[in-house]
Design an enzyme around this catalytic site. Structure first.
Site, PDB file in Angstrom:
ATOM      1  N   LYS A   1       1.407  -3.645   6.783  1.00 16.17           N
ATOM      2  CA  LYS A   1       1.412  -4.988   7.394  1.00 16.17           C
ATOM      3  C   LYS A   1       2.815  -5.581   7.391  1.00 16.17           C
ATOM      4  O   LYS A   1       3.237  -6.204   8.358  1.00 16.17           O
ATOM      5  CB  LYS A   1       0.467  -5.916   6.610  1.00 16.17           C
TER       6      LYS A   1
ATOM      7  N   ASP B   1      -5.702  -1.294   8.773  1.00 18.97           N
ATOM      8  CA  ASP B   1      -5.812  -1.963   7.472  1.00 18.97           C
ATOM      9  C   ASP B   1      -6.942  -2.980   7.475  1.00 18.97           C
ATOM     10  O   ASP B   1      -7.658  -3.121   6.482  1.00 18.97           O
ATOM     11  CB  ASP B   1      -4.497  -2.643   7.073  1.00 18.97           C
TER      12      ASP B   1
ATOM     13  N   SER C   1      -1.567  -0.424   2.278  1.00 19.59           N
ATOM     14  CA  SER C   1      -2.159  -1.599   2.921  1.00 19.59           C
ATOM     15  C   SER C   1      -1.104  -2.691   3.111  1.00 19.59           C
ATOM     16  O   SER C   1      -0.918  -3.230   4.210  1.00 19.59           O
ATOM     17  CB  SER C   1      -3.310  -2.092   2.034  1.00 19.59           C
TER      18      SER C   1
ATOM     19  N   ARG D   1     -12.755  -1.227   1.601  1.00 20.26           N
ATOM     20  CA  ARG D   1     -12.370  -1.079   0.183  1.00 20.26           C
ATOM     21  C   ARG D   1     -12.868  -2.256  -0.642  1.00 20.26           C
ATOM     22  O   ARG D   1     -13.273  -2.103  -1.792  1.00 20.26           O
ATOM     23  CB  ARG D   1     -10.842  -0.963   0.073  1.00 20.26           C
TER      24      ARG D   1
ATOM     25  N   HIS E   1       5.982 -11.188  -0.335  1.00 19.64           N
ATOM     26  CA  HIS E   1       4.545 -10.897  -0.406  1.00 19.64           C
ATOM     27  C   HIS E   1       4.109 -10.802  -1.856  1.00 19.64           C
ATOM     28  O   HIS E   1       4.731 -10.112  -2.659  1.00 19.64           O
ATOM     29  CB  HIS E   1       4.221  -9.587   0.317  1.00 19.64           C
TER      30      HIS E   1
HETATM   31  N1  URA Z   1      -3.438  -7.076  -0.709  1.00 18.55           N
HETATM   32  C1  URA Z   1      -3.488  -6.302   0.413  1.00 18.55           C
HETATM   33  O1  URA Z   1      -3.111  -6.734   1.488  1.00 18.55           O
HETATM   34  N2  URA Z   1      -3.954  -5.058   0.294  1.00 18.55           N
HETATM   35  C2  URA Z   1      -4.392  -4.533  -0.887  1.00 18.55           C
HETATM   36  O2  URA Z   1      -4.797  -3.384  -0.907  1.00 18.55           O
HETATM   37  C3  URA Z   1      -4.343  -5.349  -2.041  1.00 18.55           C
HETATM   38  C4  URA Z   1      -3.848  -6.633  -1.931  1.00 18.55           C
END
Ligand code: URA
Length: 440
Positions: free
Chosen positions: A187, A161, A183, A168, A82
């Site tokens: 995931k 999220d 966040s 956000r 990621h």
């Molecule tokens: N990517 C995400 O999935 N969440 C964040 O808060 C920042 C970047």
């Protein structure tokens, strides 16, 4: 639960009591807490942070807000990579098929472009017909057959999220180490991974621009991953300039395909291999595997074949693999030439990302439709000498007016001078054992 009192406590620098984050997130997902109160709470966290106990509870509350991929009894290790977000970063398109060829399962759940950064889903969807909106059942079945699937966050996956992130994004509360960590990790843990590699982009084009904070973010996410039984490693990689040459969805898909054919830009391949080697390590243990194994998979065409199979399985036109000219192509292409002899000292990734949005290749609002064809190819790098008249970039635009505006933005984004000081491409490796400085 008196929400205003919780917000006041966080605002004044106190931790919430055990159970309060869980209750708050549950109530927010059920729409019993309005957005304005949650936004105030997010802003309080931006300024006051979270204690480790609060962060753990927030991650668990988000993780359990929806369904997860489930792999009980699954025979293979499951790994993912990621990125925190960057410009020109198409490494996921190379890594997913590459690592699947190594006998590891890659259930990769990715995002769309966010702010000035590009998104893997938008790049994949530039391939005609490619479906990223798979259900968890479809994703699981493709993973069983091919060992790789690339999809978007489904409605049932971490709904907390989805809701909180959208809030956000429009309330100036993205840039917070604990909120980003919660966040992303909620995931990733919902993928039920056994190993995760984090690409912590650092520099002016990343969400977190300060290397000290980047390291803190990496350590925070690694601690969350390891506490949930997922081996987690982070690499700090440079985002003080775009990665590779192509920036823009179809242009990046074409560059990723070139990379899978052994013809990718050197910096893109360097970062791809560095991340790939770490994915093998978290998947197989310390012995892992080496860069040579990954290079062989590219040289032999096996990684490209896996990408082709994945494109076909997800409804995309597999002919783009052999003929990338089938990808969407912008009608207007304009060169930007160097006005003088000199050295490229900086290419501002944030300015490049914003210029792509203005060309229509990214989103200014969540529901904007992305033009897959537009963007830039910037074949020069900081430190490179250029001569007067040399090609610095090509703009790919929908019409003359937007091409002209993009050229103006690029003139400001690409700086010529005498001395460049680019960051090392891959500067640190961070694991639960600590921080290792790398030289690349
Ligand atoms: N990517 C995400 O999935 N969440 C964040 O808060 C920042 C970047």
């Amino acid at each position: 639960m008196m929400i205003p009192r919780l917000i006041e406590r966080k605002r004044d620098g106190h931790a919430l009591e055990p159970g309060e984050w869980r209750e708050l997130i549950g109530a927010y997902v059920a729409s019993r807490v309005p957005d304005y109160q949650m936004a105030a709470m997010a802003m309080a966290v931006v300024f006051q942070g979270l204690t480790p106990d609060e962060l753990n509870e927030l991650v668990d509350a988000m993780l359990t807000s929806g369904d997860r991929l489930e792999f009980t009894g699954y025979p293979m290790a499951r790994v993912d990579k990621h990125s925190i977000g960057g410009v020109g970063d198409k490494t996921s398109l190379l890594l997913a098929p590459l690592i699947a060829c190594c006998g590891l399962a890659v259930p990769m759940i990715s995002g769309r472009g966010l702010g000035h950064t590009g998104g893997t889903l938008d790049k994949l969807e530039s391939i005609a017909g490619f479906r990223t909106g798979l259900s968890l059942a479809e994703a699981r079945s493709q993973l069983d057959r091919l060992g790789v699937v690339m999809l978007g966050q489904t409605p049932e996956l971490v709904p907390a999220d989805r809701k909180l992130y959208a809030l956000r994004d429009v309330t100036g509360t993205v840039e917070s180490v604990p909120l980003i960590a919660a966040s992303i990790m909620s995931k990733k843990l919902a993928e039920d991974l056994t190993g995760l590699v984090l690409d912590i982009k650092t520099g002016s084009g990343a969400f977190i621009t300060d290397p000290v904070q980047s390291r803190r973010l990496a350590e925070t996410m690694i601690a969350i991953g390891e506490a949930h039984g997922c081996r987690t490693i982070g690499l700090l990689t440079a985002m003080d300039r775009p990665l590779g040459f192509a920036c823009g969805n179809a242009l990046e898909a074409a560059e990723a395909i070139a990379g899978l054919k052994g013809d990718g830009p050197a910096d893109l391949m360097e970062v791809t291999y560095a991340l790939g080697v770490e994915m093998l390590r978290v998947g197989r243990g310390e012995a892992g595997g080496g860069r040579r194994e990954l290079e062989n998979l590219i040289e032999s065409g096996r990684a490209l074949q896996k990408f082709r199979e994945m494109v076909e399985a997800q409804g995309g036109d597999p002919r783009v693999v052999d003929d990338p000219a089938r990808l969407p192509r912008a009608p207007v292409q304009r060169p930007l030439r160097s006005p003088e002899d000199g050295t490229v000292v900086r290419i501002e990734p944030r300015a490049v990302g914003h210029a792509i949005i203005r060309l229509g290749g990214g989103r200014a609002k969540a529901d904007d439709v992305v033009d897959p064809a537009v963007g830039f190819v910037i074949p020069v790098k900081p430190g490179q000498r250029v001569g007067r008249g040399q090609l610095l970039a090509t703009v790919h635009a929908r019409d003359d007016a937007s091409a002209e505006a993009a050229l103006q933005s690029l003139r400001k984004a690409i700086h010529l001078g005498e001395r460049a000081n680019p960051w090392p491409l891959v500067s640190h490796r961070i694991s639960k054992a600590g921080v290792e400085e790398l030289s690349s």
